[in-house]
Scaffold this motif. Structure first.
Motif: not given
Length: 488
Positions: A28-32, A6-7, A11-13, A167-168
């Protein structure tokens, strides 16, 4: 924390999504999950578009499985400032209680361009009512905090976007900049904030297509790396026939600009633009950070910039006068289209300071505006002298006079103990909304653990110059490990 995906830079994601290391759905789930865990404390999002984001993530996965050609931001979450970041079908409040239940009926052109590049809208971020002040707080959901100290403000008016990135909670975010609204929160949240040249990212404002030129109001980007901003800028820049101010297509290559050398550059450093009070702690931090440019081979000179007037005159005739006129114009447009009158039955839906701006703006005549623009011209000439007459490649200043201030002291800004006007006198950002020069805030260092931003200003239309300088600074003074100090 810094190794948490998440951090990762956007571009790497995107790279990992394309090569199958991670999936859009998992991303998306990780960020949610991060939003769910942290939004009550940081208050970055007004609206979380979880269902929309998951649906788009599944579609992104299907595209990859089918072997389709995908964009540079495919599957990467993006947050939109809840002001002009319209996305059809998603709640759009303008940070205002009167629009708490409003749902966008169209998608803004720059949002469509981000989606065409593969980005997935994850939600809408907090902003003061119609972006009217340099901190993020409103009557709808309250203040947004910088993740580096939850008792201090994220800055404004794109504070929700900057805080979400730091905050990621999102990979990158969009903001808007009328007086520093991208660069201010970038400085206080320890992220990179880019305000391109006016017209670089087109607007398609209606019913008034000409409303954003006084002052120059721009879309901008908030990211954790300079490369993220370069990729996103390439996705959204370019002319739009519906925008009378959009710049024509050119051969700019913002990604290629990342690797250009600055070893023959001459850089001008102004610690105060000749008029602003700046705290000693910020000055010391900036002077230490300037060594990054010298290590990259550039020459750095401290200079004086002649803005032609006192801070009081500049503030009252441009920062206040033109913004008051703009606020009145927006309020009248809202009343015409919706019947909502912020000086009438909906007065309690906006702060008193917003109502005061409407009243003041309605008093100005065309002659008053003309006199304001004469003061603005002196500011423009002062900045142009640095580039055209003195021959510098880049102008560097502090972004702000002070580190982040507490949420319970937003109307009491002090520089080394001395009170200053809380609406203008600690912001070295708004002059460049008057002149139109491209600018960015880059994380320069920290004071007592709190982020401090350095403002990089390019010559007219020198967006590539700003990107090149930013990337050179980042190579010699990286900040990615800052996010390891943000609470898990």
């Amino acid at each position: 924390m810094a190794s948490d995906r998440r951090f990762d830079p956007a571009w790497k994601l995107a790279e990992r999504i394309r090569n199958g290391t991670v999936s859009p759905t998992a991303t998306v789930d990780a960020h949610l999950e991060r939003i769910d865990a942290r939004n009550d404390d940081v208050n970055a999002f007004i609206t979380v578009a979880a269902d929309h984001a998951r649906e788009q993530a599944r579609a992104a996965e299907r595209a990859l499985e089918a072997g389709e050609s995908v964009g540079p931001l495919h599957g990467v979450p993006v947050a939109l400032k809840d002001l002009t970041g319209f996305r059809e079908g998603i709640r759009h409040t303008f940070g205002c209680r009167a629009f708490a239940d409003n749902v966008a009926t169209h998608t803004a052109d720059f949002v469509r361009r981000l989606e065409d590049a593969g980005a997935i809208v994850i939600g809408k971020t907090n902003t003061p009512e119609f972006g009217h002040k340099p901190v993020t707080d409103n009557l709808l959901v309250g203040p947004t905090a910088t993740p580096f100290d939850l008792g201090r403000n994220a800055g404004g008016s794109s504070g929700g976007s900057a805080a979400a990135v730091a905050d990621g909670q999102t990979a990158f975010a969009q903001g808007g900049d009328a007086a520093g609204s991208v660069r201010i929160p970038a400085a206080w949240c320890g992220v990179y904030g880019l305000k391109p040249s006016f017209g670089r990212i087109p607007e398609s404002a209606r019913p008034n297509a000409f409303q954003y030129h006084s002052p120059f109001i721009c879309k901008g980007l908030l990211t954790r790396s300079v490369k993220d901003a370069a990729i996103a800028l390439e996705a959204v820049a370019g002319p739009n026939a519906q925008d009378p101010f959009s710049l024509p297509a050119d051969d700019a290559d913002y990604v290629a600009a990342l690797d250009r050398p600055i070893d023959e550059w001459s850089i001008a450093y102004s610690p105060d633009l000749g008029v602003f009070p700046v705290s000693q702690s910020v000055r010391t931090c900036l002077e230490d950070a300037l060594s990054a440019f010298e290590r990259a081979g550039a020459t750095v000179d401290q200079i004086d910039v002649d803005m032609g007037h006192s801070l009081e005159t500049l503030r009252n005739r441009t920062r206040f006068g033109l913004m008051q006129a703009f606020t009145a114009k927006i309020a009248d447009s809202i009343e015409d289209r919706t019947g909502i009158d912020f000086l009438g039955e909906h007065a309690d839906d906006v702060p008193e300071e917003f109502r005061d701006r409407i009243r003041a703006g309605r008093q100005f005549s065309p002659v008053d505006i003309g006199r304001m623009n004469q003061v603005r011209t002196a500011m423009f000439d002062g900045v142009q002298t640095v580039f055209e007459d003195e021959g510098y490649d880049l102008l560097v200043t502090p972004t702000l006079s002070v580190p982040p201030i507490r949420n319970d002291s937003l109307d009491d800004v002090r520089v080394d103990g001395e009170p200053v006007d809380s609406r203008a006198d600690w912001l070295l950002t708004w002059p460049f909304n008057m002149t139109g020069h491209p600018a960015a805030s880059i994380p320069a260092g920290r004071v007592d653990g709190l982020p401090v931003g350095m403002q990089l200003v390019g010559p007219r239309f020198g967006d590539e110059t700003v990107v090149t300088a930013s990337a050179a600074f980042e190579r010699h003074r990286p900040w990615m490990d800052w996010y390891a100090t943000v609470e898990a």
